[in-house]
Motif scaffolding. Structure first.
Motif, PDB file in Angstrom:
ATOM      1  N   UNK A   1       0.830  -1.204   0.000  1.00  0.00           N
ATOM      2  CA  UNK A   1       0.000   0.000   0.000  1.00  0.00           C
ATOM      3  C   UNK A   1       0.862   1.251   0.000  1.00  0.00           C
ATOM      4  N   UNK A   2       0.390   2.285  -0.719  1.00  0.00           N
ATOM      5  CA  UNK A   2       1.131   3.544  -0.790  1.00  0.00           C
ATOM      6  C   UNK A   2       0.305   4.625  -0.089  1.00  0.00           C
ATOM      7  N   UNK A   3      -0.258   5.542  -0.850  1.00  0.00           N
ATOM      8  CA  UNK A   3      -1.172   6.531  -0.281  1.00  0.00           C
ATOM      9  C   UNK A   3      -2.594   5.993  -0.342  1.00  0.00           C
ATOM     10  N   UNK A   4      -3.502   6.692   0.284  1.00  0.00           N
ATOM     11  CA  UNK A   4      -4.876   6.224   0.431  1.00  0.00           C
ATOM     12  C   UNK A   4      -5.440   5.681  -0.880  1.00  0.00           C
ATOM     13  N   UNK A   5      -5.854   4.438  -0.864  1.00  0.00           N
ATOM     14  CA  UNK A   5      -6.446   3.795  -2.032  1.00  0.00           C
ATOM     15  C   UNK A   5      -5.456   3.204  -3.010  1.00  0.00           C
ATOM     16  N   UNK A   6      -4.160   3.489  -2.854  1.00  0.00           N
ATOM     17  CA  UNK A   6      -3.178   3.081  -3.856  1.00  0.00           C
ATOM     18  C   UNK A   6      -2.389   1.840  -3.432  1.00  0.00           C
ATOM     19  N   UNK A   7      -2.122   0.990  -4.431  1.00  0.00           N
ATOM     20  CA  UNK A   7      -1.291  -0.192  -4.218  1.00  0.00           C
ATOM     21  C   UNK A   7      -0.216  -0.247  -5.288  1.00  0.00           C
ATOM     22  N   UNK A   8       0.949  -0.738  -4.897  1.00  0.00           N
ATOM     23  CA  UNK A   8       2.076  -0.895  -5.812  1.00  0.00           C
ATOM     24  C   UNK A   8       2.334  -2.381  -6.007  1.00  0.00           C
ATOM     25  N   UNK A   9       2.500  -2.774  -7.255  1.00  0.00           N
ATOM     26  CA  UNK A   9       2.779  -4.168  -7.588  1.00  0.00           C
ATOM     27  C   UNK A   9       3.935  -4.214  -8.581  1.00  0.00           C
ATOM     28  N   UNK A  10       4.976  -4.966  -8.254  1.00  0.00           N
ATOM     29  CA  UNK A  10       6.167  -5.074  -9.110  1.00  0.00           C
ATOM     30  C   UNK A  10       6.758  -3.705  -9.435  1.00  0.00           C
ATOM     31  N   UNK A  11       6.742  -2.823  -8.430  1.00  0.00           N
ATOM     32  CA  UNK A  11       7.343  -1.496  -8.591  1.00  0.00           C
ATOM     33  C   UNK A  11       6.495  -0.489  -9.331  1.00  0.00           C
ATOM     34  N   UNK A  12       5.288  -0.893  -9.756  1.00  0.00           N
ATOM     35  CA  UNK A  12       4.415   0.001 -10.525  1.00  0.00           C
ATOM     36  C   UNK A  12       3.152   0.317  -9.725  1.00  0.00           C
ATOM     37  N   UNK A  13       2.716   1.555  -9.814  1.00  0.00           N
ATOM     38  CA  UNK A  13       1.481   1.952  -9.153  1.00  0.00           C
ATOM     39  C   UNK A  13       0.296   1.420  -9.946  1.00  0.00           C
ATOM     40  N   UNK A  14      -0.583   0.676  -9.274  1.00  0.00           N
ATOM     41  CA  UNK A  14      -1.759   0.151  -9.958  1.00  0.00           C
ATOM     42  C   UNK A  14      -2.723   1.285 -10.300  1.00  0.00           C
ATOM     43  N   UNK A  15      -3.301   1.199 -11.484  1.00  0.00           N
ATOM     44  CA  UNK A  15      -4.233   2.249 -11.913  1.00  0.00           C
ATOM     45  C   UNK A  15      -5.513   2.230 -11.078  1.00  0.00           C
ATOM     46  N   UNK A  16      -6.022   1.043 -10.788  1.00  0.00           N
ATOM     47  CA  UNK A  16      -7.254   0.929  -9.996  1.00  0.00           C
ATOM     48  C   UNK A  16      -6.968   1.218  -8.531  1.00  0.00           C
ATOM     49  N   UNK A  17      -7.888   1.906  -7.872  1.00  0.00           N
ATOM     50  CA  UNK A  17      -7.731   2.221  -6.459  1.00  0.00           C
ATOM     51  C   UNK A  17      -8.646   1.340  -5.603  1.00  0.00           C
ATOM     52  N   UNK A  18      -8.179   1.014  -4.417  1.00  0.00           N
ATOM     53  CA  UNK A  18      -8.950   0.220  -3.471  1.00  0.00           C
ATOM     54  C   UNK A  18      -9.872   1.146  -2.672  1.00  0.00           C
TER      55      UNK A  18
ATOM     56  N   UNK B   1      -7.633  -9.930  -6.364  1.00  0.00           N
ATOM     57  CA  UNK B   1      -7.814 -10.908  -7.432  1.00  0.00           C
ATOM     58  C   UNK B   1      -7.865 -10.237  -8.806  1.00  0.00           C
ATOM     59  N   UNK B   2      -8.647  -9.177  -8.900  1.00  0.00           N
ATOM     60  CA  UNK B   2      -8.813  -8.482 -10.185  1.00  0.00           C
ATOM     61  C   UNK B   2      -7.504  -7.860 -10.663  1.00  0.00           C
ATOM     62  N   UNK B   3      -6.690  -7.380  -9.712  1.00  0.00           N
ATOM     63  CA  UNK B   3      -5.471  -6.659 -10.088  1.00  0.00           C
ATOM     64  C   UNK B   3      -4.201  -7.498  -9.978  1.00  0.00           C
ATOM     65  N   UNK B   4      -4.359  -8.787  -9.693  1.00  0.00           N
ATOM     66  CA  UNK B   4      -3.205  -9.682  -9.675  1.00  0.00           C
ATOM     67  C   UNK B   4      -2.283  -9.492  -8.481  1.00  0.00           C
ATOM     68  N   UNK B   5      -2.798  -8.926  -7.383  1.00  0.00           N
ATOM     69  CA  UNK B   5      -1.977  -8.731  -6.179  1.00  0.00           C
ATOM     70  C   UNK B   5      -1.957 -10.046  -5.397  1.00  0.00           C
ATOM     71  N   UNK B   6      -0.777 -10.625  -5.156  1.00  0.00           N
ATOM     72  CA  UNK B   6      -0.698 -11.970  -4.571  1.00  0.00           C
ATOM     73  C   UNK B   6      -0.854 -11.996  -3.046  1.00  0.00           C
ATOM     74  N   UNK B   7      -1.903 -11.373  -2.551  1.00  0.00           N
ATOM     75  CA  UNK B   7      -2.203 -11.372  -1.122  1.00  0.00           C
ATOM     76  C   UNK B   7      -3.694 -11.646  -0.922  1.00  0.00           C
ATOM     77  N   UNK B   8      -4.046 -12.080   0.276  1.00  0.00           N
ATOM     78  CA  UNK B   8      -5.451 -12.307   0.597  1.00  0.00           C
ATOM     79  C   UNK B   8      -5.695 -11.985   2.072  1.00  0.00           C
ATOM     80  N   UNK B   9      -6.920 -11.583   2.371  1.00  0.00           N
ATOM     81  CA  UNK B   9      -7.313 -11.273   3.739  1.00  0.00           C
ATOM     82  C   UNK B   9      -8.204 -12.403   4.246  1.00  0.00           C
ATOM     83  N   UNK B  10      -7.984 -12.796   5.478  1.00  0.00           N
ATOM     84  CA  UNK B  10      -8.835 -13.832   6.068  1.00  0.00           C
ATOM     85  C   UNK B  10      -9.181 -13.440   7.517  1.00  0.00           C
TER      86      UNK B  10
END
Length: 250
Positions: free
Chosen positions: A158-175, A228-237
């Motif tokens: 996670x970066x700033x509010x709503x933002x996630x970084x994957x493989x060094x790149x900021x994902x376009x979609x926000x959480x 899942x949609x953005x290919x982030x290899x983590x899950x919440x349980x």
């Protein structure tokens, strides 16, 4: 065009503009006697006209007409350089701003520098205490800052509010905000887990907020759908009044 390419394009625009501005500074710095003369004139508030006009006038009085013409062309380049800096800053990717803000040279330092040169070149404003070599040094420092942050990829997570970084790149979609607050808090924990109660303040900004397994279950589903949609290899349980963030393959 991906995020990294956008950042490099912005960097190249700024550096090109800095080179235009730097050419002007070199010329001025090489004519200290002119600076002394012009600054002395400007102690009289009745003196009008620009520093540029003073300089061209001095060159012509010395019958250096080719130099006067070349300097006029250089001032036009300063105008273009100023415009280029503004254009590059306006289009600067937000993530590049955030990277720069962690360094001594903040994104708007470029605008401050460009504005200073523009005022001097076009409007004739000149501070008697202006340190020309310092301005040039700041241009180089800003370029160094740009190169440093571009060479240092973003850490995944996670970066700033709503933002996630994957493989060094900021994902376009926000959480969604609440999901992001939950996953950000979990991410920052040594074991990436938290009790329901400890999550109330970071997620809801209220330690007394009523949140049960149903509420956190909803956030879990939304977060996992985003992953899942953005290919982030983590899950919440969820487990016994705890929320856990785990690698997908665990």
């Amino acid at each position: 065009m991906n995020q990294t390419q956008l950042e490099y394009d912005c960097r190249n625009k700024l550096v090109e503009a800095f080179h235009q501005i730097d050419g002007y500074l070199v010329i001025i710095a090489e004519h200290q006697e002119f600076l002394a003369y012009s600054l002395e004139k400007r102690t009289d508030l009745s003196v009008k006209g620009s520093l540029f006009g003073d300089f061209v006038g001095m060159l012509r009085s010395q019958e250096k007409h080719d130099e006067a013409k070349a300097f006029g062309e250089l001032v036009n380049e300063v105008r273009l350089g100023h415009h280029s800096v503004l254009e590059a800053l306006d289009g600067m990717p937000s993530i590049l701003e955030k990277k720069l803000s962690s360094l001594a040279g903040k994104p708007w330092r470029a605008m401050v520098l460009a504005d200073a040169i523009y005022r001097i070149a076009i409007w004739g404003e000149c501070d008697p205490h202006e340190d020309w070599s310092a301005i040039r040094r700041n241009l180089y420092l800003y370029q160094r800052d740009l190169d440093a942050v571009l060479a240092d990829p973003l850490a995944d997570g996670p970066l700033d509010i709503g933002q996630w970084v994957l493989n060094g790149e900021l994902l376009e979609a926000e959480m969604a905000n609440a999901c992001w607050k939950m996953t950000k808090f979990l991410w920052d924990q040594p074991n990436k887990r938290s009790s329901f109660d400890d999550l109330k303040r970071p997620v809801y900004d209220d330690p007394d907020h009523v949140a049960d397994e149903s509420a956190y279950g909803s956030l879990r589903r939304k977060a996992n759908r985003y992953f899942s949609v953005n290919g982030v290899p983590w899950r919440v349980s969820l487990k016994q009044n705890f929320v856990l963030l785990k690698p997908l393959d665990s």
